[in-house]
Write an enzyme that holds these catalytic residues in place. Structure first.
Site, mmCIF file in Angstrom:
data_model
loop_
_atom_site.group_PDB
_atom_site.id
_atom_site.type_symbol
_atom_site.label_atom_id
_atom_site.label_comp_id
_atom_site.label_asym_id
_atom_site.label_seq_id
_atom_site.Cartn_x
_atom_site.Cartn_y
_atom_site.Cartn_z
ATOM 1 N N ASP A 115 -8.984 44.336 30.765
ATOM 2 C CA ASP A 115 -8.578 45.574 30.092
ATOM 3 C C ASP A 115 -9.806 46.209 29.449
ATOM 4 O O ASP A 115 -10.517 45.561 28.681
ATOM 5 C CB ASP A 115 -7.527 45.263 29.031
ATOM 6 C CG ASP A 115 -6.860 46.505 28.468
ATOM 7 O OD1 ASP A 115 -7.565 47.480 28.153
ATOM 8 O OD2 ASP A 115 -5.623 46.493 28.321
ATOM 9 N N HIS A 140 -5.629 49.088 31.886
ATOM 10 C CA HIS A 140 -5.200 49.056 30.489
ATOM 11 C C HIS A 140 -3.708 48.808 30.416
ATOM 12 O O HIS A 140 -2.917 49.620 30.912
ATOM 13 C CB HIS A 140 -5.561 50.386 29.834
ATOM 14 C CG HIS A 140 -5.282 50.443 28.368
ATOM 15 N ND1 HIS A 140 -5.464 49.368 27.522
ATOM 16 C CD2 HIS A 140 -4.834 51.458 27.582
ATOM 17 C CE1 HIS A 140 -5.147 49.719 26.290
ATOM 18 N NE2 HIS A 140 -4.761 50.976 26.307
ATOM 19 N N SER A 187 -1.238 49.435 23.637
ATOM 20 C CA SER A 187 -2.533 49.789 23.083
ATOM 21 C C SER A 187 -2.442 49.908 21.558
ATOM 22 O O SER A 187 -2.032 48.963 20.899
ATOM 23 C CB SER A 187 -3.016 51.074 23.755
ATOM 24 O OG SER A 187 -4.373 51.323 23.514
#
Length: 521
Positions: free
Chosen positions: A462, A490, A234
């Site tokens: 995602d 995610h 991320s």
């Protein structure tokens, strides 16, 4: 909602997706200060100034490892300058933890992990998951290391609101329907920013991603590694890409999972992420209507989404009791739903929470929101959201510099991106407008010319880091290789795909990246 971007891994997904920071070797390094660096203001201009001499002591320090109180892990402290333009001035103490390579096989060095955020604790992630749950062949050959970035968790954390103040802040209406509600929302962001400046004014101008990347180079050297080996998830992908941009000759095996696109403005990032959450909620709705316990009905996915939007409007008008002093209004309800979008394994929990909330009892959906905000049972909060705002607001100029008038103009485009979350996420992007520290970063492409192969991983559905970002970053990087996971949730590594895990493990252990464009399911 508060600080956007939502580039983090929620508590519901923590064990399924994350990042690692690694470092090993207790010996100090005689490595010289970096030949490629950023100025103390956070810009990416190269600097070979006299400050390099002042950094030599930082690069030559040694870590004193001690027991963490967590079996198998060691902890220590690494010192870095608060301001890289003034290395002889104040310093920041970074918390570092490691679990040593277990063998068999020759040790390959340190593997740094970072779970994203910004604001996620790499030390907590290491000790809670990566150091014990990472693939055994990787743990056998690497010391797995987590370092809390400056301003985060154990590394001189940014602090803003108290627990009761944070409770009030998270309940402010983020879909204002009147001038009074707009003023209340803007006032909450101003109060949050003022509290951060009051409690953390010294560190606030120095928690940019550029500075965190420079810190990682010191950590790399202190741990005795010639090159950085790193897995970032991320926001951690932006941190890793920034490192490669600053230090391409010191970039080793980098895995960037759930990638960000550094070329986008704050408004573009927020709007495209809004579309990512729309993709995720559509997938949830399509699955929900197939389940006998779906509280949104079983007629069709569009009908289910209409039922969810109707629920949000109802709790906006009349919050649902939760069995405690806090009620479940639209803001907390939306946060609870968003929290469950990070990992499809949370969908059954979300169905149950929505069922109870629609029946007049909001505690389960509130619990999801609390997990997102990292609120403890005693009413205290981790500094996740404080650090999240502090880093984001330094890294890019605000999405809406003119304030609410800018948001009102942008709402239609956000609602086009998501009929469910658009209005909420547009107004949530207002927070950096009132930030007390001037942004030092700017949107730009990262090419990292001269870096070793970098594996960029994207998940097609995602919610937080849309797949298009992974494609963009892989194309920007001169040595980027795109690895695609066709699925929900995610990030992708360690979430159940043997194809993804094998490709990444092979790269980390043998140095052979997957073929560019490889797809897994």
């Amino acid at each position: 909602m508060d600080s956007r971007r939502l580039l983090r891994i929620s508590a519901t997904a923590l064990t399924a997706a994350g990042l690692i920071l690694s470092g090993c070797s207790t010996s100090g390094s005689d490595a010289a200060a970096p030949s490629s660096s950023a100025s103390a203001s956070g810009s990416r201009s190269a600097s070979t100034s006299a400050s390099s001499a002042g950094l030599r002591a930082y690069y030559g320090q040694k870590v004193t490892w001690r027991d963490c109180g967590v079996p198998g892990f060691q902890c220590g402290t690494v010192h870095v300058p608060l301001d890289y333009a003034k290395p002889a001035g104040a310093r920041v103490d970074l918390a570092i933890s490691r679990v040593k390579a277990t063998g068999p096989g020759k040790r390959l060095g340190s593997l740094l992990v970072n779970p994203g955020g910004p604001g996620g604790s790499a030390v907590g992630y290491l000790q809670g998951y990566a150091g014990i749950g990472y693939p055994a062949p990787v743990r056998a050959r690497y010391d797995i290391v987590g370092v809390d970035p400056r301003g985060v968790a154990r590394s001189e954390p940014v602090e803003c609101l108290t627990g009761p103040q944070m409770d009030a802040y998270t309940q402010v209406d983020v879909t204002p329907d009147s001038a009074a509600e707009q003023n209340a929302l803007a006032g909450s962001y101003k109060d949050f920013a003022a509290a951060c400046e009051k409690r953390s004014g010294k560190v606030l101008p120095h928690v940019s991603t550029v500075e965190a990347a420079r810190d990682m180079d010191i950590v790399r050297a202190v741990l005795g590694d010639e090159k950085l080996t790193y897995v970032g998830a991320s926001y951690g992908t932006f941190l890793g890409a920034t490192y490669a941009e600053l230090f391409p000759d010191r970039t080793g095996r980098l895995v960037l999972d759930g990638a960000m696109d550094p070329s986008l403005t704050a408004e573009q990032l927020n709007r495209e992420q809004t579309a990512g959450f729309e993709t995720a909620i559509n997938a949830f709705a399509a699955d929900c209507v197939k389940q006998t316990d779906c509280p949104l009905g079983t007629a069709s996915a569009p009908a289910a989404l209409d039922a969810l939007k109707r629920f949000f409007r109802e709790v906006d008008a009349k919050p649902v009791p939760t069995g405690e002093s806090r009620e479940l209004g639209e803001s907390l309800a939306t946060t609870g739903v968003i929290a469950a979008m990070y990992d499809e394994s949370a969908w059954p929990q979300l169905r149950e929470a929505l069922t109870r909330a629609m029946g007049g009892e909001g505690s389960a959906l509130l619990a999801l929101a609390d997990s997102y905000y990292e609120r403890e049972a005693d009413g205290s909060y981790a500094n996740l959201m404080d650090a999240n705002a502090a880093v984001n607001c330094l890294d890019l100029p605000p999405a809406f510099p003119a304030g609410p008038t800018d948001v009102e103009k942008a709402v239609p485009s956000f609602e086009q991106a998501s009929s469910v979350f658009g209005r909420n996420l547009a107004w949530a992007a207002l927070n950096c407008t009132y930030w007390p520290a001037r942004a030092t970063g700017s949107p730009h492409r990262i090419t990292a010319e001269g870096a070793a192969p970098i594996v960029v991983v994207g998940t097609t559905r995602d919610p937080a880091t849309p797949y298009k970002w992974a494609r963009s970053l892989a194309a920007q990087l001169s040595s980027g290789t795109l690895l695609t996971y066709e699925g929900d949730g995610h990030t992708a590594y360690g979430r159940g795909s043997d194809c993804i895990d094998t490709a990444i493990n092979t790269y980390l252990l043998e140095g052979t990246p997957p073929q560019n464009g490889k797809r897994c399911s």
